[in-house]
Design a protein around this motif. Structure first.
Motif, PDB file in Angstrom:
ATOM      1  N   ALA A   1       1.012  -1.251  -0.009  1.00  0.00           N
ATOM      2  CA  ALA A   1       0.034   0.085  -0.083  1.00  0.00           C
ATOM      3  C   ALA A   1       1.010   1.311  -0.166  1.00  0.00           C
ATOM      4  N   GLN A   2       0.558   2.252  -0.745  1.00  0.00           N
ATOM      5  CA  GLN A   2       1.316   3.433  -0.754  1.00  0.00           C
ATOM      6  C   GLN A   2       0.453   4.590   0.018  1.00  0.00           C
ATOM      7  N   PRO A   3       1.285   5.132   0.812  1.00  0.00           N
ATOM      8  CA  PRO A   3       0.499   6.371   1.583  1.00  0.00           C
ATOM      9  C   PRO A   3       0.278   7.482   0.782  1.00  0.00           C
ATOM     10  N   PRO A   4      -0.219   8.553   0.933  1.00  0.00           N
ATOM     11  CA  PRO A   4      -1.329   8.516   2.093  1.00  0.00           C
ATOM     12  C   PRO A   4      -2.789   7.601   1.607  1.00  0.00           C
ATOM     13  N   LEU A   5      -3.350   6.850   2.711  1.00  0.00           N
ATOM     14  CA  LEU A   5      -4.424   6.229   2.468  1.00  0.00           C
ATOM     15  C   LEU A   5      -5.642   7.292   2.999  1.00  0.00           C
ATOM     16  N   ARG A   6      -6.635   7.405   1.902  1.00  0.00           N
ATOM     17  CA  ARG A   6      -7.561   8.412   2.426  1.00  0.00           C
ATOM     18  C   ARG A   6      -8.917   7.562   2.484  1.00  0.00           C
ATOM     19  N   SER A   7      -9.870   7.900   3.486  1.00  0.00           N
ATOM     20  CA  SER A   7     -11.034   7.232   3.385  1.00  0.00           C
ATOM     21  C   SER A   7     -11.915   8.663   3.126  1.00  0.00           C
ATOM     22  N   PHE A   8     -13.185   8.332   2.251  1.00  0.00           N
ATOM     23  CA  PHE A   8     -13.882   9.530   1.932  1.00  0.00           C
ATOM     24  C   PHE A   8     -15.292   9.404   2.860  1.00  0.00           C
ATOM     25  N   PRO A   9     -15.944  10.252   3.009  1.00  0.00           N
ATOM     26  CA  PRO A   9     -17.348  10.336   3.658  1.00  0.00           C
ATOM     27  C   PRO A   9     -18.251   9.374   2.606  1.00  0.00           C
ATOM     28  N   GLN A  10     -19.180   8.776   3.169  1.00  0.00           N
ATOM     29  CA  GLN A  10     -20.387   8.102   2.175  1.00  0.00           C
ATOM     30  C   GLN A  10     -20.953   9.146   1.378  1.00  0.00           C
ATOM     31  N   GLY A  11     -20.867   8.474   0.206  1.00  0.00           N
ATOM     32  CA  GLY A  11     -21.669   9.551  -0.980  1.00  0.00           C
ATOM     33  C   GLY A  11     -20.576  10.467  -1.372  1.00  0.00           C
ATOM     34  N   ALA A  12     -19.389  10.698  -0.967  1.00  0.00           N
ATOM     35  CA  ALA A  12     -18.320  11.463  -1.600  1.00  0.00           C
ATOM     36  C   ALA A  12     -17.792  10.634  -2.409  1.00  0.00           C
ATOM     37  N   LYS A  13     -17.448  11.466  -3.734  1.00  0.00           N
ATOM     38  CA  LYS A  13     -16.470  10.662  -4.772  1.00  0.00           C
ATOM     39  C   LYS A  13     -15.520  11.687  -5.158  1.00  0.00           C
TER      40      LYS A  13
END
Length: 131
Positions: free
Chosen positions: A119-131
């Motif tokens: 895995a390559q940083p940075p890993l990002r999580s997105f809010p539900q529904g956001a694209k």
């Protein structure tokens, strides 16, 4: 001298083996130091004192609240099929100047070590529904 019989090429190995025997946690610290080196980013200055001297400590077991505590009679219940003690295992990395400490989850570092495709940083999580 007892060391005269050793060749220069075996002396470092003997020294390393003696050091490992004297400190059983050394192999684990070296393992996690190697893994942390793959995820650690520079600059690595301490957010408190701006030093860049860090020390890797012994693994720390943190008991999970609500589970039997290791070393109690609740372990007998766990042995009979109940839930046993649960712990998180962390690797402390401490600034040698001010003592600021970061704790890395050993399970996550084990996953980073075992990955075939890293895995390559940075890993990002997105809010539900956001694209």
């Amino acid at each position: 001298m007892a060391d005269e019989s050793r060749s220069p090429s075996t002396a470092p190995l003997a020294s390393a083996l003696a050091k490992a025997a004297a400190d059983p946690g050394l192999a684990l610290r070296e393992k996690y130091q190697r893994i942390l080196a793959t995820v650690w980013r520079k600059p690595d200055n301490c957010p408190i004192c701006d030093s860049s001297a860090w020390n890797l400590g012994d693994l720390v077991d943190v008991h999970v609240r609500g589970t039997p505590h290791p070393g109690t009679k609740d372990l007998a219940i766990a042995a009979l099929g109940g839930t046993g003690p649960k712990v998180y295992v962390y690797i402390p990395v401490t600034c040698v100047y001010c003592g600021y400490t970061m704790f890395f989850h050993s399970g996550v570092l084990d996953v980073r070590d075992a990955e075939v495709v890293k895995a390559q940083p940075p890993l990002r999580s997105f809010p539900q529904g956001a694209k």
